[in-house]
Design an enzyme around this catalytic site. Structure first.
Site, PDB file in Angstrom:
ATOM      1  N   TYR A   3      -4.058   1.931  15.549  1.00  0.00           N
ATOM      2  CA  TYR A   3      -3.054   2.127  16.436  1.00  0.00           C
ATOM      3  C   TYR A   3      -3.005   2.054  18.091  1.00  0.00           C
ATOM      4  O   TYR A   3      -2.416   1.278  18.836  1.00  0.00           O
ATOM      5  CB  TYR A   3      -2.348   3.353  16.461  1.00  0.00           C
ATOM      6  CG  TYR A   3      -1.669   3.306  14.957  1.00  0.00           C
ATOM      7  CD1 TYR A   3      -0.448   3.037  14.599  1.00  0.00           C
ATOM      8  CD2 TYR A   3      -2.399   3.948  13.822  1.00  0.00           C
ATOM      9  CE1 TYR A   3       0.008   3.011  13.331  1.00  0.00           C
ATOM     10  CE2 TYR A   3      -1.973   4.220  12.545  1.00  0.00           C
ATOM     11  CZ  TYR A   3      -0.740   3.789  12.462  1.00  0.00           C
ATOM     12  OH  TYR A   3      -0.095   3.541  10.873  1.00  0.00           O
ATOM     13  N   GLU A  13      -7.255   8.987   6.090  1.00  0.00           N
ATOM     14  CA  GLU A  13      -7.369   9.724   7.351  1.00  0.00           C
ATOM     15  C   GLU A  13      -7.904  11.102   7.303  1.00  0.00           C
ATOM     16  O   GLU A  13      -7.237  12.168   7.525  1.00  0.00           O
ATOM     17  CB  GLU A  13      -6.260   9.659   8.481  1.00  0.00           C
ATOM     18  CG  GLU A  13      -5.725   8.059   8.492  1.00  0.00           C
ATOM     19  CD  GLU A  13      -4.398   8.072   9.482  1.00  0.00           C
ATOM     20  OE1 GLU A  13      -3.776   9.099   9.725  1.00  0.00           O
ATOM     21  OE2 GLU A  13      -4.162   7.038   9.738  1.00  0.00           O
ATOM     22  N   ASN A  32      -7.413   2.318   9.957  1.00  0.00           N
ATOM     23  CA  ASN A  32      -6.004   2.180  10.357  1.00  0.00           C
ATOM     24  C   ASN A  32      -6.187   2.409  11.799  1.00  0.00           C
ATOM     25  O   ASN A  32      -6.970   3.210  12.607  1.00  0.00           O
ATOM     26  CB  ASN A  32      -5.347   3.671  10.227  1.00  0.00           C
ATOM     27  CG  ASN A  32      -5.082   3.634   8.467  1.00  0.00           C
ATOM     28  OD1 ASN A  32      -5.217   2.586   7.710  1.00  0.00           O
ATOM     29  ND2 ASN A  32      -4.765   4.945   8.306  1.00  0.00           N
ATOM     30  N   GLU A  86      -3.597  -0.024   8.243  1.00  0.00           N
ATOM     31  CA  GLU A  86      -2.357   0.510   8.743  1.00  0.00           C
ATOM     32  C   GLU A  86      -2.390   0.028  10.350  1.00  0.00           C
ATOM     33  O   GLU A  86      -3.575   0.199  10.989  1.00  0.00           O
ATOM     34  CB  GLU A  86      -2.152   2.056   9.146  1.00  0.00           C
ATOM     35  CG  GLU A  86      -1.815   2.834   7.666  1.00  0.00           C
ATOM     36  CD  GLU A  86      -1.623   4.328   7.986  1.00  0.00           C
ATOM     37  OE1 GLU A  86      -1.209   4.725   9.163  1.00  0.00           O
ATOM     38  OE2 GLU A  86      -1.796   5.094   6.920  1.00  0.00           O
ATOM     39  N   HIS A 110      -2.732  11.030   0.514  1.00  0.00           N
ATOM     40  CA  HIS A 110      -1.985  10.852   2.246  1.00  0.00           C
ATOM     41  C   HIS A 110      -1.316  12.041   2.182  1.00  0.00           C
ATOM     42  O   HIS A 110      -0.220  12.499   2.770  1.00  0.00           O
ATOM     43  CB  HIS A 110      -1.049   9.731   2.077  1.00  0.00           C
ATOM     44  CG  HIS A 110      -0.796   9.006   3.385  1.00  0.00           C
ATOM     45  ND1 HIS A 110      -1.112   7.753   3.694  1.00  0.00           N
ATOM     46  CD2 HIS A 110      -0.420   9.621   4.329  1.00  0.00           C
ATOM     47  CE1 HIS A 110      -0.747   7.445   4.994  1.00  0.00           C
ATOM     48  NE2 HIS A 110      -0.186   8.551   5.322  1.00  0.00           N
ATOM     49  N   ARG A 166       0.965  -1.255  -0.035  1.00  0.00           N
ATOM     50  CA  ARG A 166       0.058  -0.041  -0.124  1.00  0.00           C
ATOM     51  C   ARG A 166       0.891   1.147   0.018  1.00  0.00           C
ATOM     52  O   ARG A 166       1.629   1.300   0.990  1.00  0.00           O
ATOM     53  CB  ARG A 166      -0.917  -0.192   1.194  1.00  0.00           C
ATOM     54  CG  ARG A 166      -1.836   1.146   1.465  1.00  0.00           C
ATOM     55  CD  ARG A 166      -2.736   1.067   2.631  1.00  0.00           C
ATOM     56  NE  ARG A 166      -3.369   2.215   2.623  1.00  0.00           N
ATOM     57  CZ  ARG A 166      -3.377   3.253   3.632  1.00  0.00           C
ATOM     58  NH1 ARG A 166      -2.658   3.022   4.539  1.00  0.00           N
ATOM     59  NH2 ARG A 166      -3.925   4.341   3.661  1.00  0.00           N
TER      60      ARG A 166
HETATM   61  O1  IFM Z   1       2.799   7.671  10.013  1.00  0.00           O
HETATM   62  C1  IFM Z   1       1.338   7.889  10.290  1.00  0.00           C
HETATM   63  C2  IFM Z   1       0.612   7.795   8.700  1.00  0.00           C
HETATM   64  O2  IFM Z   1       0.961   8.593   7.735  1.00  0.00           O
HETATM   65  C3  IFM Z   1      -0.876   7.711   8.837  1.00  0.00           C
HETATM   66  N1  IFM Z   1      -1.184   6.974  10.094  1.00  0.00           N
HETATM   67  C4  IFM Z   1      -0.764   7.004  11.360  1.00  0.00           C
HETATM   68  C5  IFM Z   1       0.989   6.838  11.074  1.00  0.00           C
HETATM   69  C6  IFM Z   1       1.572   6.845  12.305  1.00  0.00           C
HETATM   70  O3  IFM Z   1       1.395   8.021  12.901  1.00  0.00           O
END
Ligand code: IFM
Length: 457
Positions: A301, A173, A299, A353, A128, A84
């Site tokens: 985290y 995002e 995404n 992500e 992006h 990706r």
């Molecule tokens: O690095 C970023 C990415 O560009 C977008 N999502 C979160 C990642 C980590 O912060």
């Protein structure tokens, strides 16, 4: 961690499940003005004193623009199904409108062909965050005129690449571009105006929906979707004020994007909260935004914890933290996937992500990043749990292939499974990359045995 600790994890995924790694253009390419490229809003933002923690910029980054073949070899060596990556709009149309840059289009064509030649599927993202700088002069994403320009850009890319790429994402995002870029101002273009931020979010969503319609009308065969950064939201305490804050923040992060995409309406509670800062919406906009998707990218985290007085600190939770100070909470991914599956009628979901920044040490050609490996493995397990409970999942992409330019954190935070020495541009696979490679060997072996069982050979 080695595969013996999670010996059958890969067997919990169907053979068509797509495994990948992810990057983005501004974070790795460098070469901001080479071969006719135009500057982006991030090139300018990096020049604002204090904007980037280490006062760095994207001028060189991972020098991927010149090292792309080596990077594709690395990607292929991991055994992933997909890569990706994103296209820099100002590389293919330097001013955002006007002349196209053939050399920029050629670069992405070579990149895509290079992936295909190595047996790696190209998963394209159109935006992006690196908006052509010239467009910011006329208001950038806050200006509705940017919407048709994005549609033109999407059509151009799809015309050149759409016959060879299985997947095209419009935006990565939108919450980040809207809120961090235009409300808190910690990301490009660095503005602090909530009404503008909400108008930006609306224009991003609108340009997404109109692009899908245009690409489909053009006969584009790729699967089309959008990528959202989502988290489950918790309140720091049971107090009414904290609980109310949780509902509002969930509205702003999750429902503000999911409701228009899948229910064709903005959430009423958030509109009421925004009052005069709510975006201007024209007739037909909401129908366009809700154009059916082929996939949704998520995404993930960490979770979000909020308190009414904004006093909550992630260090209070007792959970381990990444180098970004983000709580490591894989259960949150299962929770999130179950929740969106329950609340919306969704197409297939890709976790586009997931990964962590950790304070890596390069020692004798090795990086022993056990915490990152564990992070990735636990999140893969969290996805398997969601799948077991009926959530339709199509793939998982590690963020990120390479250490790279981590936006306002500059080069201080390393997310890569491959270490980059930014002085020499030497790439060194970390232990997490070796683990992922090992894991993917098991995936491929499992697929082969399933295929054999089916054919009875
Ligand atoms: O690095 C970023 C990415 O560009 C977008 N999502 C979160 C990642 C980590 O912060």
């Amino acid at each position: 961690m080695n595969m013996t600790e999670l010996p059958t994890l890969h067997e919990r995924f169907p053979p068509h499940f797509v495994w990948g790694v992810a990057t983005s253009s501004f974070q790795i390419e460098g070469a901001p003005e080479q071969d006719g490229k135009g500057l982006s809003i991030w090139d300018q933002f990096c020049r604002v004193p204090g904007a980037i923690a280490d006062a760095s910029n994207g001028d060189v980054a991972c020098a991927h623009y010149s090292r792309w073949q080596e990077d594709l070899d690395l990607i292929a060596s991991l055994g992933v199904d997909a890569y990706r990556f994103s296209i820099a709009w100002p590389r293919v149309r330097p001013g955002g409108s006007g002349a196209w840059n053939e050399k920029g289009l050629d670069f992405y064509e070579r990149l895509v062909d290079g992936m295909l030649a190595r047996g790696v599927k190209p998963y394209v993202t159109l935006n992006h965050w690196d908006l052509p700088l010239e467009l910011q002069a006329t208001g950038g994403w806050a200006n509705r005129d940017t919407v048709p320009l994005f549609v033109e850009y999407a059509r151009k890319v799809a015309t050149r690449l759409g016959d060879r790429v299985p997947s095209i994402t419009t935006h990565n995002e939108p919450w980040v571009m809207s809120v961090l870029g235009h409300e808190s101002g910690v990301f490009a273009p660095g503005l602090k105006n909530r009404a503008m931020a909400m108008q930006v979010a609306h224009h991003l969503l609108l340009s997404h929906g109109l692009s899908l319609q245009a690409l489909r009308a053009d006969g584009c065969q790729a699967d089309l979707g959008i990528v959202l950064n989502l988290s489950p939201m918790s309140a720091a305490t049971d107090s009414a004020a904290d609980q109310a804050k949780k509902v509002l923040e969930d509205g702003r992060l999750v429902r503000w994007y999911m409701d228009p995409l899948f229910k064709s309406a903005y959430p009423e509670d958030v509109l009421a909260y925004l009052g005069q800062d709510a975006p201007q919406v024209q007739a037909g906009d909401m129908q366009a935004i809700a154009t059916p998707l082929d996939f949704l990218g998520i995404n993930y985290y960490t979770r979000s914890v909020v308190s009414a007085d904004d006093s909550w600190k992630s260090s209070q939770s007792g959970l381990p933290l990444t180098d970004m100070g983000w709580e490591i909470y894989p259960e949150g991914l299962t929770e999130l996937l179950l929740r969106v599956h329950q609340d919306y009628e969704l197409p297939v979901i890709f976790v586009t992500e997931n990964g962590g920044a950790f304070p890596d040490v390069l020692d004798n050609g090795q990086v022993h990043d056990a915490a990152r490996t564990e992070y990735i493995a636990k999140h893969i397990e969290a996805i398997a749990q969601a799948m077991d409970q009926g959530v339709p999942l199509g793939g998982y992409m590690v963020w990120s292939l390479l250490d790279n330019f981590e936006w306002a954190s500059g080069y201080e935070k390393r997310f890569g499974i491959v270490h980059v020495d930014f002085a020499s541009q030497q790439r060194t696979p970390k232990d997490s990359a070796l683990w992922y490679q090992d894991y993917l060997r098991c995936v491929h072996a499992h697929r082969a045995s399933l295929a054999q069982a089916t054919t009875g050979a």
